[in-house]
Design an enzyme around this catalytic site. Sequence first.
Site, short mmCIF file in Angstrom:
data_model
loop_
_atom_site.label_atom_id
_atom_site.label_comp_id
_atom_site.label_asym_id
_atom_site.label_seq_id
_atom_site.Cartn_x
_atom_site.Cartn_y
_atom_site.Cartn_z
N LYS A 115 2.56 -6.87 -3.02
CA LYS A 115 3.30 -6.17 -1.96
C LYS A 115 4.80 -6.40 -2.04
O LYS A 115 5.57 -5.52 -1.69
CB LYS A 115 2.78 -6.59 -0.58
CG LYS A 115 1.41 -6.00 -0.28
CD LYS A 115 1.12 -5.98 1.21
CE LYS A 115 -0.13 -5.17 1.47
NZ LYS A 115 -0.49 -5.08 2.87
N LYS B 100 -3.52 2.35 2.31
CA LYS B 100 -2.75 3.09 3.32
C LYS B 100 -1.33 3.36 2.86
O LYS B 100 -0.71 4.32 3.25
CB LYS B 100 -2.60 2.26 4.60
CG LYS B 100 -3.85 1.93 5.32
CD LYS B 100 -3.44 1.30 6.66
CE LYS B 100 -4.51 0.42 7.22
NZ LYS B 100 -4.33 -1.00 6.93
N LYS C 88 -6.42 0.24 -6.02
CA LYS C 88 -7.17 0.24 -4.75
C LYS C 88 -6.74 1.41 -3.86
O LYS C 88 -5.55 1.73 -3.80
CB LYS C 88 -6.85 -1.10 -4.06
CG LYS C 88 -7.59 -1.35 -2.77
CD LYS C 88 -7.17 -2.69 -2.18
CE LYS C 88 -6.06 -2.52 -1.17
NZ LYS C 88 -6.18 -3.32 0.04
N1 AQP Z 1 -9.73 0.23 -0.91
C1 AQP Z 1 -10.48 -0.57 -0.16
N2 AQP Z 1 -11.80 -0.73 -0.44
C2 AQP Z 1 -12.58 -1.53 0.32
N3 AQP Z 1 -12.12 -2.21 1.41
C3 AQP Z 1 -10.83 -2.08 1.72
N4 AQP Z 1 -10.07 -2.59 2.72
C4 AQP Z 1 -8.80 -2.12 2.60
N5 AQP Z 1 -8.70 -1.31 1.54
C5 AQP Z 1 -9.94 -1.26 0.98
C6 AQP Z 1 -10.58 -3.49 3.76
O1 AQP Z 1 -10.20 -2.96 5.02
C7 AQP Z 1 -9.96 -4.04 5.91
C8 AQP Z 1 -8.68 -3.85 6.66
O2 AQP Z 1 -7.59 -3.86 5.80
P1 AQP Z 1 -6.12 -3.98 6.40
O3 AQP Z 1 -5.90 -2.93 7.38
O4 AQP Z 1 -5.87 -5.36 6.85
O5 AQP Z 1 -5.15 -3.73 5.27
P2 AQP Z 1 -5.22 -3.77 3.75
O6 AQP Z 1 -6.36 -4.51 3.18
O7 AQP Z 1 -3.89 -4.24 3.32
O8 AQP Z 1 -5.45 -2.23 3.56
P3 AQP Z 1 -4.57 -1.23 2.80
O9 AQP Z 1 -5.07 0.12 3.02
O10 AQP Z 1 -4.43 -1.65 1.37
O11 AQP Z 1 -3.19 -1.32 3.53
P4 AQP Z 1 -1.78 -1.49 2.91
O12 AQP Z 1 -1.59 -0.36 1.98
O13 AQP Z 1 -0.88 -1.43 4.11
O14 AQP Z 1 -1.79 -2.81 2.23
C9 AQP Z 1 -10.03 -5.33 5.11
O15 AQP Z 1 -11.29 -5.93 5.31
C10 AQP Z 1 -9.92 -4.85 3.68
O16 AQP Z 1 -10.61 -5.70 2.80
#
Ligand code: AQP
Length: 339
Positions: free
Chosen positions: A118, A205, A202
Amino acid sequence: MTTSHKQRVLSGMQPTNTLHLGNYLGALKNWVKMQNEMECLFCVVDMHAITDAGYGKPDEVARATREVTAAYIAGGIDPRKSPIFNQARVPAHAELAWIFNCVARLGWLDRMTQFKEKSGKHKERASVGLYTYPVLMAADILVYKATHVPVGEDQKQHLELTRDIAQKFNNDYAKPDYFPLPEPVITGPGTRVMSLRDGLKKMSKSDESDNSRINLTDDADTIAQKIRKAKTDPHPLPANENEFKGRPEAENLLNIYAALADEPVKAVMARFAGQQFSGFKGELADLAVSKLSPITAEMRRLMADPAEIDRLLAAGAEKASAIAEPIVQDVKRIVGFAV
Ligand code: AQP
């Protein structure tokens, strides 16, 4: 005070941008199953949101907090059974996080791959909050002495850090078994949903391309269009998992189908083996729309009444505080604070 409950689940999502299929299949869908089997608490981690994407965007954090709450409920979480609340309403999270900042070692945080990803090439410009994010996550979990944490693969390393913090605290304060060592719950083919544009990345968001993900707010046409445009390869669909080698996009789409249909990947592969992607994509789009559209519609209905969502969050925070407050007071006494 040691752990009196047998099993307790804590999990959460960040209110930044919009939730996507990865969040649904990797986390929310499993939470719904777990709420009938164990005591669960579900958090909207707004304090995490301002470590990065939500910083300086108060309206967006507030909007996304309500939207994530709506997604939890629309996805099947029953707030009467499992408290839903936002982290900032339960000050015990921040209080325990400070104490854990003193337990965790710099070397441990230096190993966290999500921070490296990140912060990219400009580590010195990242917020200190982003760096200590896994410490706050440890506090989120241990402030309830949670024993199980359903997460996607991407959060496994953070959970290992949580266990290290719990273990070190228990050792350093001579309180064996004070904090449980929480277990990750990683199940099924949806634990790592990949980008629709690149099977090695992955689904996220924060990906710049909206076509890389299916948002829980997308309408049926948008979902179908994104699946139609999803990257594939020129070969027919593989017949078994050995044929996934070098074909990450095929693997991803088949995993998504299996997770949505609640079927083993093998069974899905057996059905589509040797077929062209165009036909498979049509079926995948129909399946995704049939599973996601009811959630999207319910989210829209709930979002039309923000005051009701706020009321639910306040009620959830009250229940969560009733568990967290005595634990954090106990921890303060253990470390020597006059409280
Ligand atoms: N691609 C994914 N596949 C499976 N599980 C996923 N999770 C996130 N992306 C995937 C799971 O969703 C939960 C919440 O995640 P979060 O909102 O804390 O943020 P994150 O993991 O950082 O999700 P993003 O979409 O990747 O956000 P950004 O882009 O902002 O970093 C967690 O249980 C995560 O494992």
